[in-house]
Design a protein around this motif. Sequence first.
Motif, PDB file in Angstrom:
ATOM      1  N   PRO A 174       0.791  -1.072   0.062  1.00 40.58           N
ATOM      2  CA  PRO A 174       0.161   0.211   0.008  1.00 40.58           C
ATOM      3  C   PRO A 174       0.936   1.303  -0.136  1.00 40.58           C
ATOM      4  O   PRO A 174       1.928   1.357   0.725  1.00 40.58           O
ATOM      5  N   LEU A 230      -4.382   0.821  -2.462  1.00 41.39           N
ATOM      6  CA  LEU A 230      -3.857  -0.162  -3.479  1.00 41.39           C
ATOM      7  C   LEU A 230      -4.791   0.077  -4.835  1.00 41.39           C
ATOM      8  O   LEU A 230      -5.657   0.290  -4.508  1.00 41.39           O
ATOM      9  N   TYR A 270      -5.421  -7.822   2.594  1.00 34.69           N
ATOM     10  CA  TYR A 270      -5.957  -6.172   2.728  1.00 34.69           C
ATOM     11  C   TYR A 270      -7.323  -6.193   2.450  1.00 34.69           C
ATOM     12  O   TYR A 270      -7.802  -6.236   1.500  1.00 34.69           O
ATOM     13  N   CYS A 324     -10.376  -4.000   2.066  1.00 35.46           N
ATOM     14  CA  CYS A 324     -10.268  -2.739   1.555  1.00 35.46           C
ATOM     15  C   CYS A 324     -11.911  -2.085   1.219  1.00 35.46           C
ATOM     16  O   CYS A 324     -12.704  -3.004   1.149  1.00 35.46           O
TER      17      CYS A 324
END
Length: 241
Positions: free
Chosen positions: A10, A15, A47, A49
Motif C-alpha cells: 500500500p 492499493l 488487505y 479494503c
Amino acid sequence: MPRFFITGRPENGLLTLRGEDAHHAGRVLRLRQGEAVTLCDGEETDYDCTVETITKDEVVCRVVDTHAAGTEPKQRLTLFMALPKGDKMDLIVQKAVELGAQEIVPYLSRNCVSRPEKTEKKVERWQRIAAEAAKQCGRGRLPAVCAVVPFAEAVLRAAESETALFFYENEKMVGLRSALESGMGDTVSLMVGPEGGFTPEEAAEAEQAGLKSVSLGTRILRCETAPIAALAAVLYAGGNM
C-alpha cells in the motif's frame, strides 16, 4: 467478498487494481464506491479494503485492515501430474488449487495418450484457471502451473521434496497411511500417472531417485480422480483438515 491478487505494498493507504482485474472489478462485478473487496499480496497477507475510485483502467482501493490470510496448508504441496487427454487437466488444476497445492508440474510419461507438440498455450490457460480458483477459495498464495517437462525431469524435481510420494497402481505392499506413519516433511511432492498408468521401468526409476511408492487403495482411480484423492488424504494426514 470479491478477492484479487496484487503486487506491491500500500502507498498512502491505497492499493490499485489495473488491467484485467480492474476490468473484472468495475465492468463484470460492477463494484461501486464504498463496497468491500479483499486484496492479497500473494505472500499470505490480506488487505481488507473499500473501493475509493473507479475509472476505465483502474480501481483504487483504501486499506481498512491488514491481516494474515491464514488459508495455506502447513506443508508446501507440489503435484506432478502426467498430461491427461482432453480437458481433464482443467479440472485437475482447479481442484488441486482449491485443495492447497502450491505448484502443479505437468509432465509426459510413456503411457500419456495426449502428446501435443506445443503446450505453451495450454499452460497459460491452466495458469488462468489456477488464478481464478485461488481467488474463489481464498488462497493466500497464487499457485504456479509450470511448463510441461519429461518424466525423468519430473522425477528428479519431485525427489527434492522432504516427502516424495509416487502413487503407483501396482503397489501392493505400502498404503498411503503406512507411508506417512513416520511423519511428513514441510515440502511434499505427489506424483500421479496417466490414463495408462506407469510402466514398470518408470516405477523403478522413481524408486531409484528416492520417491516412495504408495497405493491409493484397491480400486483403480481415474487419472483425474487420483490427484484429488491423494491431495485430500495428504492434507488430512498433515493436520490441514
